[in-house]
Scaffold this motif. Structure first.
Motif, short mmCIF file in Angstrom:
data_model
loop_
_atom_site.label_atom_id
_atom_site.label_comp_id
_atom_site.label_asym_id
_atom_site.label_seq_id
_atom_site.Cartn_x
_atom_site.Cartn_y
_atom_site.Cartn_z
N PRO A 44 0.75 -1.20 0.35
CA PRO A 44 0.13 0.06 -0.29
C PRO A 44 1.12 1.27 -0.06
N SER A 45 1.61 1.48 -1.00
CA SER A 45 1.77 2.93 -1.33
C SER A 45 1.87 3.22 -2.55
N HIS A 46 1.78 4.14 -2.90
CA HIS A 46 2.22 5.20 -4.10
C HIS A 46 0.84 4.63 -5.36
N LEU A 47 -0.89 4.50 -4.63
CA LEU A 47 -1.52 3.52 -5.27
C LEU A 47 -1.89 3.86 -6.71
N ASP A 48 -2.08 5.94 -6.73
CA ASP A 48 -2.39 5.94 -8.24
C ASP A 48 -1.47 5.97 -9.03
N GLU A 49 -0.07 5.72 -8.37
CA GLU A 49 1.55 6.05 -9.56
C GLU A 49 0.51 4.11 -10.43
N LEU A 50 0.60 3.33 -9.64
CA LEU A 50 0.28 1.65 -10.06
C LEU A 50 -1.11 1.96 -10.64
N ALA A 51 -2.33 2.43 -10.43
CA ALA A 51 -3.53 2.08 -11.26
C ALA A 51 -2.50 2.37 -12.31
N VAL A 63 -2.92 0.48 -16.18
CA VAL A 63 -3.50 0.75 -17.01
C VAL A 63 -3.12 0.91 -18.77
N LEU A 64 -1.89 1.71 -18.15
CA LEU A 64 -0.99 1.69 -19.34
C LEU A 64 0.37 0.52 -19.61
N GLY A 65 0.49 0.13 -18.99
CA GLY A 65 1.31 -1.04 -19.35
C GLY A 65 0.12 -2.31 -19.50
N GLU A 66 -0.96 -2.31 -19.77
CA GLU A 66 -1.63 -3.80 -20.13
C GLU A 66 -2.54 -3.12 -21.28
N GLY A 67 -2.49 -1.57 -21.34
CA GLY A 67 -2.70 -1.26 -22.99
C GLY A 67 -4.54 -1.07 -23.22
N GLU A 89 6.14 -10.54 -19.60
CA GLU A 89 4.81 -9.76 -18.85
C GLU A 89 6.10 -8.61 -18.99
N ILE A 90 7.03 -9.01 -18.11
CA ILE A 90 8.13 -7.66 -17.99
C ILE A 90 8.42 -6.98 -19.20
N ILE A 91 8.57 -7.64 -20.04
CA ILE A 91 8.65 -7.49 -21.01
C ILE A 91 8.00 -6.87 -22.20
N ILE A 92 6.27 -7.02 -22.07
CA ILE A 92 5.89 -6.85 -22.53
C ILE A 92 5.41 -5.20 -22.38
N LYS A 93 5.30 -5.44 -20.60
CA LYS A 93 5.35 -3.57 -20.36
C LYS A 93 6.25 -3.26 -20.40
N ALA A 94 7.60 -3.73 -20.86
CA ALA A 94 8.24 -2.37 -20.77
C ALA A 94 8.63 -2.06 -22.02
#
Lengths: 255, 255
Positions: free
Chosen positions: A44-51, A55-59, A202-207
């Motif tokens: 539970p930290s930087h939850l705005d960043e996580l969200a 949504v960007l990383g998952e396209g 999955e990390i490559i896809i996000k990156a």
């Protein structure tokens, strides 16, 4: 991000009751234009960043979209508004979902999506010496890990920034970095992503979605991660420890 | 489960081209009565076990259902038939999905599902000495890890069995064990699950569905894993290394 718990400790046949520190894990529900799309388990930290990173990383939302974020930290809910419903790609995500790796996987659709994109063509150069010392810095920063052993750490290095995040989820730490990058409207083609954990496809896809040319990990990559990094133009460095490292793809960016 | 790749190795400012071993990662699509439900990324071994363990561990199919498995290893597809469509709980899964952690999470629905079940009440006893030596055995068995550093290992200990599996996915290794247990029609209430990796809440949910009273890990648990283990009656042992271990819940099963 840390909780105190009561434990029974065994050391060489002796037992004692004591307290110990563990990494906090909590659910965060992400809604997009008011529609719940996912509940992540996270630190539970930087939850705005996580969200935003999620949504960007998952396209689900294209890069560059104007986002409005409402975070209800107590209830563990974050709602992201895009202004226009046209900017949300829920249909493709729904389709992906049908064969997507809930809990651990990524679908063929995601693999194909990413292979159809142009490869990362940034011609940056980075010295191995710099990579090794940044990895050392990552480990020194890892306060929650040092206290609990229960989190992964990641850092994004761009000119004038070395941003550091920890999370119980390997992917979450990466999402938080890209959320930070996006929320602060940074624009630096020469990015290096540092990770404590293993590199799976999955990390490559996000990156790739974030346009990262160089990924450096302390741990091992998988065969599919290497193959995908090769295809999409990412330099992959693994087993970065002390004075050693292995480069698995696109060697030319490393000096 | 292992692939050879060409790498560039850096050691103390010297560089050489060489070959190295990495853990293989491949997609496996699971269909239930002909309907594709998920594509997992996994180590390509024991795929029938993985598929069976997955559908049981996710609560898609009840324990005890008669399953027919058709595996097409080359195409990476496994189809599980339950005979009766009534045995598939896709609706609940679909509902869960809406807020479920694709890629890394578990939803509130899953947490609530599991909290509503009776807690694990098996009164088994296990000696700490036995736990420590089994963990040592787990590490010795980890051939793919020793060669690649890229997989997690897990073992299921029941009377007369110590079954060992490795996978690039932490959850997959556990699913394979429960697939083995189910496909071999074993019935042993006194199960111990050994893991190399961290224990998050999702592992507790899977273990609860399989009726495991004791979980032992070499690594750290999260706060939510401990809380959930406490609630559902599971004994949780972490940081099991050499002659040391921490017990986080239901101490009384450990002697």
């Amino acid at each position: 991000m840390i909780k105190e718990v009561s434990i029974r400790k065994y050391i060489s046949q002796e037992t004692r009751e004591t307290v110990d520190w563990v990494a906090e894990e909590r659910p965060l529900t992400i809604a997009l234009n008011g529609v719940e799309i996912v509940t992540l388990l996270c630190s539970p930290s930087h939850l705005d960043e996580l969200a935003v990173g999620y949504v960007l990383g998952e396209g689900l939302v294209p890069r560059g979209a104007e986002l409005e974020i409402r975070l209800d930290e107590e209830r563990g809910i974050v709602d992201i508004s895009t202004g226009s419903a046209n900017l949300v790609n829920l249909q493709a995500w729904g389709k992906r979902y049908v064969t997507s790796g809930c809990g651990k996987g990524t679908s063929f659709y995601q693999l194909n999506d990413i292979r159809q994109q142009e490869s990362v063509s940034i011609l940056m150069k980075v010295k191995m010496k710099e990579i090794l010392s940044s990895m050392t810095m990552l480990q020194k920063h890892s306060q929650v890990f040092l206290k609990t052993g229960g989190v992964h750490s990641a850092a994004l290095q761009i000119p004038d920034h070395f941003i550091f995040r920890e999370d119980v989820g390997r992917h979450n730490a990466v999402d938080k970095l890209f959320g930070y990058y996006t929320l602060n409207k940074l624009n630096a083609p020469e990015k290096i992503l540092y990770l404590s954990g293993r590199i799976s496809s999955e990390i490559i896809i996000k990156a790739r979605r974030m346009g990262v040319p160089v990924i450096v990990s302390r741990s091992a990559p998988t065969s599919l991660a290497i193959q995908l990094a090769e295809e999409v133009g990412i330099t992959l460095v693994g087993f970065t420890r002390g004075t050693k490292a292995n480069v698995y793809s696109h060697y030319t960016r490393i000096e």
